[in-house]
Design an enzyme around this catalytic site. Structure first.
Site, PDB file in Angstrom:
ATOM      1  N   HIS A 200       0.827  -1.222   0.000  1.00 35.01           N
ATOM      2  CA  HIS A 200       0.000   0.000   0.000  1.00 35.01           C
ATOM      3  C   HIS A 200       0.862   1.274   0.000  1.00 35.01           C
ATOM      4  O   HIS A 200       1.973   1.243  -0.480  1.00 35.01           O
ATOM      5  CB  HIS A 200      -1.001  -0.050   1.163  1.00 35.01           C
ATOM      6  CG  HIS A 200      -1.692  -1.381   1.232  1.00 35.01           C
ATOM      7  ND1 HIS A 200      -2.764  -1.692   0.435  1.00 35.01           N
ATOM      8  CD2 HIS A 200      -1.407  -2.507   1.948  1.00 35.01           C
ATOM      9  CE1 HIS A 200      -3.129  -2.948   0.684  1.00 35.01           C
ATOM     10  NE2 HIS A 200      -2.310  -3.472   1.575  1.00 35.01           N
ATOM     11  N   GLU A 214      -2.414   0.337   7.802  1.00 33.58           N
ATOM     12  CA  GLU A 214      -1.493  -0.703   7.354  1.00 33.58           C
ATOM     13  C   GLU A 214      -0.267  -0.111   6.658  1.00 33.58           C
ATOM     14  O   GLU A 214       0.861  -0.552   6.873  1.00 33.58           O
ATOM     15  CB  GLU A 214      -2.221  -1.652   6.407  1.00 33.58           C
ATOM     16  CG  GLU A 214      -1.346  -2.789   5.889  1.00 33.58           C
ATOM     17  CD  GLU A 214      -2.077  -3.679   4.897  1.00 33.58           C
ATOM     18  OE1 GLU A 214      -3.278  -3.453   4.657  1.00 33.58           O
ATOM     19  OE2 GLU A 214      -1.422  -4.593   4.353  1.00 33.58           O
ATOM     20  N   HIS A 267       2.704  -7.051   4.738  1.00 36.09           N
ATOM     21  CA  HIS A 267       1.336  -6.547   4.931  1.00 36.09           C
ATOM     22  C   HIS A 267       0.876  -6.753   6.367  1.00 36.09           C
ATOM     23  O   HIS A 267       1.510  -7.460   7.155  1.00 36.09           O
ATOM     24  CB  HIS A 267       0.372  -7.285   3.992  1.00 36.09           C
ATOM     25  CG  HIS A 267       0.536  -6.876   2.564  1.00 36.09           C
ATOM     26  ND1 HIS A 267      -0.321  -6.026   1.928  1.00 36.09           N
ATOM     27  CD2 HIS A 267       1.510  -7.186   1.667  1.00 36.09           C
ATOM     28  CE1 HIS A 267       0.097  -5.832   0.688  1.00 36.09           C
ATOM     29  NE2 HIS A 267       1.214  -6.528   0.501  1.00 36.09           N
ATOM     30  N   GLU A 330       1.680 -11.653   5.903  1.00 33.51           N
ATOM     31  CA  GLU A 330       0.675 -10.899   6.675  1.00 33.51           C
ATOM     32  C   GLU A 330       1.101 -11.018   8.127  1.00 33.51           C
ATOM     33  O   GLU A 330       0.955 -12.076   8.740  1.00 33.51           O
ATOM     34  CB  GLU A 330      -0.721 -11.492   6.467  1.00 33.51           C
ATOM     35  CG  GLU A 330      -1.263 -11.401   5.051  1.00 33.51           C
ATOM     36  CD  GLU A 330      -1.919 -10.047   4.740  1.00 33.51           C
ATOM     37  OE1 GLU A 330      -1.807  -9.116   5.574  1.00 33.51           O
ATOM     38  OE2 GLU A 330      -2.537  -9.933   3.659  1.00 33.51           O
TER      39      GLU A 330
HETATM   40 ZN    ZN Z   1      -2.212  -5.313   2.656  1.00 35.88          ZN
END
Ligand code: ZN
Length: 365
Positions: A200, A214, A267, A330
């Site tokens: 992102h 995030e 992430h 993640e």
């Molecule tokens: Zn993400």
């Protein structure tokens, strides 16, 4: 988080929610390694008190205030904002009201990350109050001046200058050979080109929850990974080093055109506010990707005390379009309160970065 969530997550969410109680909360602790130098400053020049905000801009929520004379410990500097630890959480204060103390020397006797020499300017290099060309000029340095680079923000180096701090353009600084941390001899990471992809950025905040975005969390973790890999002698390619939007295909292109040997996308997850834990994805059919994902997953769970959601294949753009072993990690769930508390802590981010690096190290070993 990726918008394309699989139904499998829903099943995991239920299982993981019931498992949650078996995992002890992450022990947050603030400690600096011997090599780390601390940056402190004193609040000055405010009328009543200095606002501590949730983000690095004047429109973020105010979390509290600090009177003149308060000493702050600065964790990071983002543009003209200092990230500080405050009331058991983090916040940003404007550097306009902070007098930076002279940095303390680390065990090496040096204060900065490395030394740079001013090179190639016509007359002299401007030292500015912020990390952009429109900030106030605080002074100037002629060619040949050597400075300690305390940290970098985009294409700007933060230096301590005339009893204050200032930013100079990295375009006119050449690194003094041998002044950056020397690679750890014999590390399997030495010489590997590794692409790090903080998810992102810019207009895309990624998942949001519990006052966190995030894009900020993963950039911080990504930078920490970058530092550690650099110290191990890797050649690090970052798909982004600051808060900018980079398209998914562009991220893969950056890694491909750099001929990276491996790719790690970082992430933080979000689902229904109850799911928690770490998971790592690889692209279906990539045996090397699966191996790397398994190692990073193992190291993350071990170091972070997060619930183990496993490593498995996922059809995500960045791992599909990269031509080297690629994984998408993640780290934890930003929308689940206990995971979010972990993601907020710098100790957790540091531990997450170390876990990713250890996974890579084992992969190349
Ligand atoms: Zn993400």
């Amino acid at each position: 988080m990726y918008k394309k969530q699989t139904a499998v997550i829903m099943v995991f969410a239920l299982a993981v929610t019931s498992l949650l109680f078996f995992f002890s909360p992450f022990q947050e602790h603030k400690e600096a390694s011997a090599e780390e130098t601390s940056r402190t400053g004193i609040v000055s020049g405010v009328e009543s008190s200095l606002n501590v905000r949730s983000g690095a801009n004047a429109s973020s929520e105010i979390r509290g205030g600090l009177p003149n004379g308060s000493t702050i410990e600065i964790e990071d500097i983002v543009g003209n904002w200092a990230l500080i630890y405050f009331n058991d959480t983090y916040g940003y204060v404007s550097m306009n009201y902070v007098d930076l103390n002279k940095p303390s020397a680390g065990s090496s006797g040096r204060t900065g990350e490395y030394q740079g020499t001013v090179t190639g300017v016509n007359t002299s290099l401007n030292v500015r109050s912020g990390a952009n060309a429109s900030s106030e000029i605080r002074g100037s340095l002629p060619n040949g001046t050597t400075v300690e680079v305390e940290s970098t923000v985009g294409n700007w180096a933060l230096i301590y200058f005339n009893d204050t701090y200032g930013y100079v353009s990295l375009s006119y600084l050449s690194v003094v050979e041998g002044s950056s941390p020397s690679p750890v001899a014999g590390s399997p990471l030495t010489g590997e080109t590794i692409a790090i992809d903080p998810g992102h950025g810019g207009s895309d905040p990624g998942a949001v929850g519990n006052g966190l975005q995030e894009k900020d969390v993963v950039l911080d973790i990504g930078r920490r990974v970058e530092q550690k890999l650099n110290a191990a002698g890797s050649n690090v390619v970052m798909t982004r080093s600051n808060d900018v939007y980079v398209g998914l295909e562009r991220r893969a292109q950056i890694a491909n055109s750099a001929n990276a040997d491996s790719f790690v996308s970082i992430h933080a997850n979000a689902f229904n506010g109850a799911a928690s834990g770490s998971e790592t994805f690889y692209y279906s059919g990539s045996r090397d990707g699966a191996e790397l994902a398994g190692l990073i997953q193992e190291e993350m769970v071990k170091a972070l005390g997060t619930a183990d959601r496993g490593s498995r294949d996922g059809n995500f753009s960045v791992i599909r379009n990269t031509s080297m072993p690629a994984v998408l990690a993640e780290t934890a769930f930003i929308d689940e309160p206990s995971d979010a508390a972990k993601l907020r802590s710098s100790a957790f981010r540091e531990a997450a970065a170390s876990a990713i690096v250890r996974g890579l190290e084992r992969y190349y070993n």
